[in-house]
Design an enzyme around this catalytic site. Sequence first.
Site, mmCIF file in Angstrom:
data_model
loop_
_atom_site.group_PDB
_atom_site.id
_atom_site.type_symbol
_atom_site.label_atom_id
_atom_site.label_comp_id
_atom_site.label_asym_id
_atom_site.label_seq_id
_atom_site.Cartn_x
_atom_site.Cartn_y
_atom_site.Cartn_z
ATOM 1 N N LEU A 109 20.698 81.335 59.946
ATOM 2 C CA LEU A 109 19.993 80.087 59.619
ATOM 3 C C LEU A 109 19.552 80.217 58.169
ATOM 4 O O LEU A 109 19.189 81.319 57.722
ATOM 5 C CB LEU A 109 18.756 79.910 60.510
ATOM 6 C CG LEU A 109 18.963 79.400 61.936
ATOM 7 C CD1 LEU A 109 17.638 79.400 62.701
ATOM 8 C CD2 LEU A 109 19.566 77.993 61.941
ATOM 9 N N ASP A 110 19.538 79.108 57.441
ATOM 10 C CA ASP A 110 19.097 79.133 56.042
ATOM 11 C C ASP A 110 17.636 79.556 55.956
ATOM 12 O O ASP A 110 16.874 79.415 56.921
ATOM 13 C CB ASP A 110 19.239 77.742 55.412
ATOM 14 C CG ASP A 110 20.682 77.296 55.334
ATOM 15 O OD1 ASP A 110 21.574 78.158 55.360
ATOM 16 O OD2 ASP A 110 20.904 76.070 55.254
ATOM 17 N N LYS A 111 17.235 79.972 54.751
ATOM 18 C CA LYS A 111 15.855 80.431 54.538
ATOM 19 C C LYS A 111 14.839 79.355 54.949
ATOM 20 O O LYS A 111 13.809 79.657 55.558
ATOM 21 C CB LYS A 111 15.682 80.787 53.058
ATOM 22 C CG LYS A 111 14.363 81.420 52.724
ATOM 23 C CD LYS A 111 14.362 81.959 51.300
ATOM 24 C CE LYS A 111 13.072 82.705 51.028
ATOM 25 N NZ LYS A 111 13.061 83.367 49.725
ATOM 26 N N LYS A 196 23.665 70.611 56.452
ATOM 27 C CA LYS A 196 23.239 70.029 55.168
ATOM 28 C C LYS A 196 24.420 69.413 54.434
ATOM 29 O O LYS A 196 24.317 68.333 53.846
ATOM 30 C CB LYS A 196 22.584 71.109 54.298
ATOM 31 C CG LYS A 196 21.243 71.575 54.842
ATOM 32 C CD LYS A 196 20.671 72.696 54.002
ATOM 33 C CE LYS A 196 19.373 73.212 54.586
ATOM 34 N NZ LYS A 196 18.941 74.477 54.000
#
Length: 232
Positions: A109-111, A196
């Site tokens: 998962l992204d930051k 995104k």
Amino acid sequence: MPKTPPRRRLDQLLSSCGYCSRSEARLWARGGRIQVRGQVVKAADEKFLPEEVVVDGEPLESPEGILVMFHKPAGCVCSHDEREGQRVFDLLPARWLKRNPPVTTVGRLDKDATGVLIITDRGDLVHRWTSPKHHVPKLYEVTVDRDLDPKLIALFASGELRLEEEPKPCLPAKLEIISAREARVELTEGKYHQVKRMFATQGCIVTRLHRSRFGEFELGDLPVGQWRKLAL
Ligand code: URA
């Protein structure tokens, strides 16, 4: 023929479960810290069933492997590289990273993203749940910076949505619009920053991204920053 039970050397067991090195295990054994069936075992090269081994009065933690669901907070990264900032592993028991193999995340998962992250030291499970062949469904809650066009539902479902620099279009994805700027998206693949980038093709910036389900694992009421062990 009955199968012989998988007995393992104490030093090998302790080091693979992240307690100490094999040479330290010899010292731990000599120091009387290891017991099997109520008896102190002083020789670390003896073999036992993992579930019989007790260290400092506690059974060995998960000798068959770690598998947990973690509620990832925003602000930490899934990388093992400390130079990338706080890691999800820094929020978990230190011993898990000392296991051999160490724990890793199943996908990333992204930051800035939150939600379900599966963490394991079992390579077979990482493979099973990240392999493109298996099409594991992942459910994301998304907030974007402008009103959503209902035409996105058909576009996401079409299997024709192309992301920049990707040779193949995205597999069909389910989009459910919840309110003007909020939606749920179910994907069965995991291209880099996929959610995104899918919204970006339509000029939308994702301002909140939360994964509420990964395959069969639903986040439910697991508090942020906490984990729950899952059955192997
Ligand atoms: N898609 C993204 O863009 N980011 C994530 O963290 C997961 C899916």
